[in-house]
Design a protein around this motif. Sequence first.
Motif, mmCIF file in Angstrom:
data_model
loop_
_atom_site.group_PDB
_atom_site.id
_atom_site.type_symbol
_atom_site.label_atom_id
_atom_site.label_comp_id
_atom_site.label_asym_id
_atom_site.label_seq_id
_atom_site.Cartn_x
_atom_site.Cartn_y
_atom_site.Cartn_z
ATOM 1 N N LEU A 1 0.758 -1.186 0.009
ATOM 2 C CA LEU A 1 -0.047 -0.099 -0.008
ATOM 3 C C LEU A 1 0.968 1.191 -0.017
ATOM 4 C CD1 LEU A 1 -2.737 -1.081 2.513
ATOM 5 C CD2 LEU A 1 -2.785 -1.302 0.050
ATOM 6 N N SER A 2 0.539 2.203 -0.887
ATOM 7 C CA SER A 2 1.170 3.393 -0.911
ATOM 8 C C SER A 2 1.295 4.165 0.570
ATOM 9 C CB SER A 2 0.541 4.475 -1.852
ATOM 10 O OG SER A 2 -0.850 4.654 -1.410
ATOM 11 N N SER A 3 0.293 3.992 1.547
ATOM 12 C CA SER A 3 0.243 4.622 2.714
ATOM 13 C C SER A 3 1.160 4.019 3.729
ATOM 14 C CB SER A 3 -1.265 4.456 3.321
ATOM 15 O OG SER A 3 -1.969 3.063 3.408
ATOM 16 N N GLU A 4 1.805 2.809 3.085
ATOM 17 C CA GLU A 4 2.723 2.060 4.272
ATOM 18 C C GLU A 4 4.058 1.931 3.638
ATOM 19 O OE1 GLU A 4 -0.681 -0.805 6.242
ATOM 20 O OE2 GLU A 4 0.854 -1.789 4.706
ATOM 21 N N ARG A 5 4.605 2.949 2.983
ATOM 22 C CA ARG A 5 6.012 3.130 2.406
ATOM 23 C C ARG A 5 7.028 3.398 3.653
ATOM 24 N NH1 ARG A 5 5.946 7.463 -2.135
ATOM 25 N NH2 ARG A 5 8.186 6.673 -2.432
ATOM 26 N N ALA A 6 7.724 2.864 3.672
ATOM 27 C CA ALA A 6 8.898 2.878 4.446
ATOM 28 C C ALA A 6 9.550 4.439 4.439
ATOM 29 C CB ALA A 6 10.176 1.953 4.585
ATOM 30 N N ALA A 7 9.669 4.965 5.659
ATOM 31 C CA ALA A 7 10.213 6.390 5.725
ATOM 32 C C ALA A 7 11.125 6.533 7.025
ATOM 33 C CB ALA A 7 9.194 7.608 5.900
ATOM 34 N N ALA A 8 11.923 7.601 7.086
ATOM 35 C CA ALA A 8 12.934 7.832 8.158
ATOM 36 C C ALA A 8 12.024 7.873 9.508
ATOM 37 C CB ALA A 8 13.503 8.970 8.094
ATOM 38 N N ASN A 9 12.365 6.951 10.339
ATOM 39 C CA ASN A 9 11.671 6.582 11.760
ATOM 40 C C ASN A 9 10.402 6.384 11.516
ATOM 41 O OD1 ASN A 9 14.347 7.165 12.937
ATOM 42 N ND2 ASN A 9 13.795 9.385 12.514
ATOM 43 N N ASP A 10 9.984 5.970 10.523
ATOM 44 C CA ASP A 10 8.547 5.272 10.265
ATOM 45 C C ASP A 10 8.542 3.817 9.414
ATOM 46 O OD1 ASP A 10 5.889 5.153 10.175
ATOM 47 O OD2 ASP A 10 5.588 6.804 8.610
ATOM 48 N N PRO A 11 9.010 2.950 10.141
ATOM 49 C CA PRO A 11 8.946 1.783 9.208
ATOM 50 C C PRO A 11 7.773 1.197 8.778
ATOM 51 C CG PRO A 11 8.917 1.362 11.759
ATOM 52 C CD PRO A 11 9.035 2.726 11.405
ATOM 53 N N ALA A 12 7.927 0.609 7.457
ATOM 54 C CA ALA A 12 6.937 -0.132 7.143
ATOM 55 C C ALA A 12 6.148 -1.593 7.613
ATOM 56 C CB ALA A 12 7.192 -0.504 5.560
ATOM 57 N N PRO A 13 5.287 -2.097 7.432
ATOM 58 C CA PRO A 13 4.941 -3.372 7.975
ATOM 59 C C PRO A 13 5.770 -4.447 7.762
ATOM 60 C CG PRO A 13 3.274 -2.724 6.222
ATOM 61 C CD PRO A 13 4.097 -1.263 6.557
ATOM 62 N N ILE A 14 6.153 -5.288 8.524
ATOM 63 C CA ILE A 14 6.944 -6.699 8.153
ATOM 64 C C ILE A 14 6.191 -7.343 7.045
ATOM 65 C CG2 ILE A 14 7.837 -8.836 8.816
ATOM 66 C CD1 ILE A 14 9.299 -6.349 10.056
ATOM 67 N N ASP A 15 4.942 -7.495 6.830
ATOM 68 C CA ASP A 15 4.104 -8.278 5.922
ATOM 69 C C ASP A 15 3.172 -7.145 5.228
ATOM 70 O OD1 ASP A 15 2.977 -10.114 4.372
ATOM 71 O OD2 ASP A 15 1.827 -10.911 6.184
ATOM 72 N N PRO A 16 3.744 -6.612 4.034
ATOM 73 C CA PRO A 16 3.017 -5.575 3.365
ATOM 74 C C PRO A 16 2.133 -6.402 2.397
ATOM 75 C CG PRO A 16 5.281 -5.790 2.314
ATOM 76 C CD PRO A 16 5.181 -6.665 3.625
ATOM 77 N N VAL A 17 2.136 -7.945 2.186
ATOM 78 C CA VAL A 17 1.294 -8.533 1.209
ATOM 79 C C VAL A 17 0.230 -8.762 2.069
ATOM 80 C CG1 VAL A 17 0.803 -10.485 -0.022
ATOM 81 C CG2 VAL A 17 3.256 -9.153 -0.338
ATOM 82 N N GLY A 18 0.520 -9.138 3.201
ATOM 83 C CA GLY A 18 -0.636 -9.624 4.161
ATOM 84 C C GLY A 18 -1.668 -8.400 4.693
ATOM 85 N N SER A 19 -0.721 -7.285 4.758
ATOM 86 C CA SER A 19 -1.697 -6.111 5.012
ATOM 87 C C SER A 19 -2.764 -5.355 3.932
ATOM 88 C CB SER A 19 -0.480 -4.694 5.433
ATOM 89 O OG SER A 19 -1.243 -3.679 5.745
ATOM 90 N N ALA A 20 -1.991 -5.617 2.731
ATOM 91 C CA ALA A 20 -2.889 -5.129 1.710
ATOM 92 C C ALA A 20 -4.072 -6.279 1.442
ATOM 93 C CB ALA A 20 -2.182 -5.293 0.256
ATOM 94 N N ALA A 21 -3.713 -7.632 1.868
ATOM 95 C CA ALA A 21 -5.038 -8.590 1.545
ATOM 96 C C ALA A 21 -5.920 -8.210 2.558
ATOM 97 C CB ALA A 21 -4.420 -10.161 1.475
ATOM 98 N N GLU A 22 -5.718 -8.066 3.867
ATOM 99 C CA GLU A 22 -6.536 -7.682 5.022
ATOM 100 C C GLU A 22 -7.384 -6.514 4.588
ATOM 101 O OE1 GLU A 22 -7.319 -9.590 7.524
ATOM 102 O OE2 GLU A 22 -5.811 -11.140 7.736
#
Length: 490
Positions: free
Chosen positions: A237-258
């Motif tokens: 998801l575009s809303s879950e991109r990694a950024a400085a001091n703002d880590p992305a989810p460990i499982d981006p695929v599962g997050s999108a599916a949910e």
Amino acid sequence: MRRLTAALTASAVLVVGYAALDAADRVPGLLTTRPLPPPPPTETPGTRTLPLVPQPSLSTSVRMPLGPLAGERAAPSAAGMRTALADVLDLPALADSALVVRDGQSGEVLFDRGGDELRIPASTTKLLAAAAVGQVFAPDETLTTVVRQGEAADEIVLVAGGDSLLAPGAGDPDSVAGRAGLADLADQVAAALADSGIERVTLSVDESHAPGPNHAPTWGESFHGLGIVGTVAMLGLSSERAAANDPAPIDPVGSAAEALAALLEERGVSVSAVERDSPAAGPGDRPDETATATGTPAPSPRVLGSVESAPVRDQLALALTDSDNTLTEILARQAAFRDGAGTDFDEVGAWIVEQVAALGVDTDGATLADASGLSRENRVTAELLTEVLVLGYDGRHPVLRTALEGMPIAGLSGTLADRFITDREAPEPAAGRARAKTGTLTGANSLAGSVVDDDGRLLVFAGLVAGAPTEDARDALDRFVAALADCGCR
């Protein structure tokens, strides 16, 4: 002639960068409004056109930001370049550095100090990745995210197709991150299921497209937690991109599916379970390719919905602007997979070097352990970086050209937004006139890109610095580029 035409295009684009600074009152100038941007140049190699960029009128107090567009008589010389750089080269931070400058229109080397030395490129590695990816994807090619029918009528499959920039809601046709929307996909799927009278489904995810490890073994253990890089996966998801001091989810695929399951629930479709389905696939295989026991193609599963990403070339430009490590790795892996190469990080790195070499560039000794430049095992030369830049500006490689146009503008955008503007009342000469890719690792800093000098001549450059503290190295590299912008060097 092609190099001249491309260089004139680059010059005009940089005028727009200065004008944007002017309109925002960040540099001296005459503009007080924010006009619509000029139309982009065409993407047809060899017949590129210039956007219409009005030049500010002459003033007794403010000089023109850029001189007239250069012709052959404004070609810089090696002797003039040495004179212009004399003071900068004595900076302590550049004591252990490799520096190369080329005429962007002719490709001629104007200055070379240690340009053939293999050094850590840091994030300027992304320039090589963009060149390689551009050999595989067509200029307007997009990435498709599909939901298809499963084996049973009440089973649906979300197929990860490589788009890590899905909007969590409706897609935005004017955006790169979020062009394809998960809500739009849910609308299509819900409507298709309603037509079939299906109200309850099981959702699974097919991750067979470009499978590979999530993190490189040569990356620091803290990189994910610090938001330096996210999980390399073919859906996100575009809303879950990694950024400085703002880590992305460990499982981006599962997050999108949910997220898709929740959207379907809102549309009256009950999702009883979300399952992961990751069948093995070889290089070049597509997740929707199936065959019967006799080898003949089986009927394609019914597609319930699909959405298209922004073109890959625009995603590459975004990756360069934001220095997005995750996005770069995702695009490079897909390109290598499509080309039949392996998808481990070092395999993708080796594939990038091969693709760049296929462009006629000398890659002797170059090695890459990843595509983003986070690995300290990467080694390239400053000469190699400038050769790729010259190729990108000659108009024959439209995907690479668009990616280079996405490089940050000095003092204005991306990772250069806060550089070259130490004094807002008197900005450095390169502000608004240089586009460059930055690179920062502890003890290894780099900068590679292009700048238009006072004669309107396009110059390309690369600087790789070792040993100096980051702030000192950045300041020295900025002064190096400012000296290029401030000279005619004839």
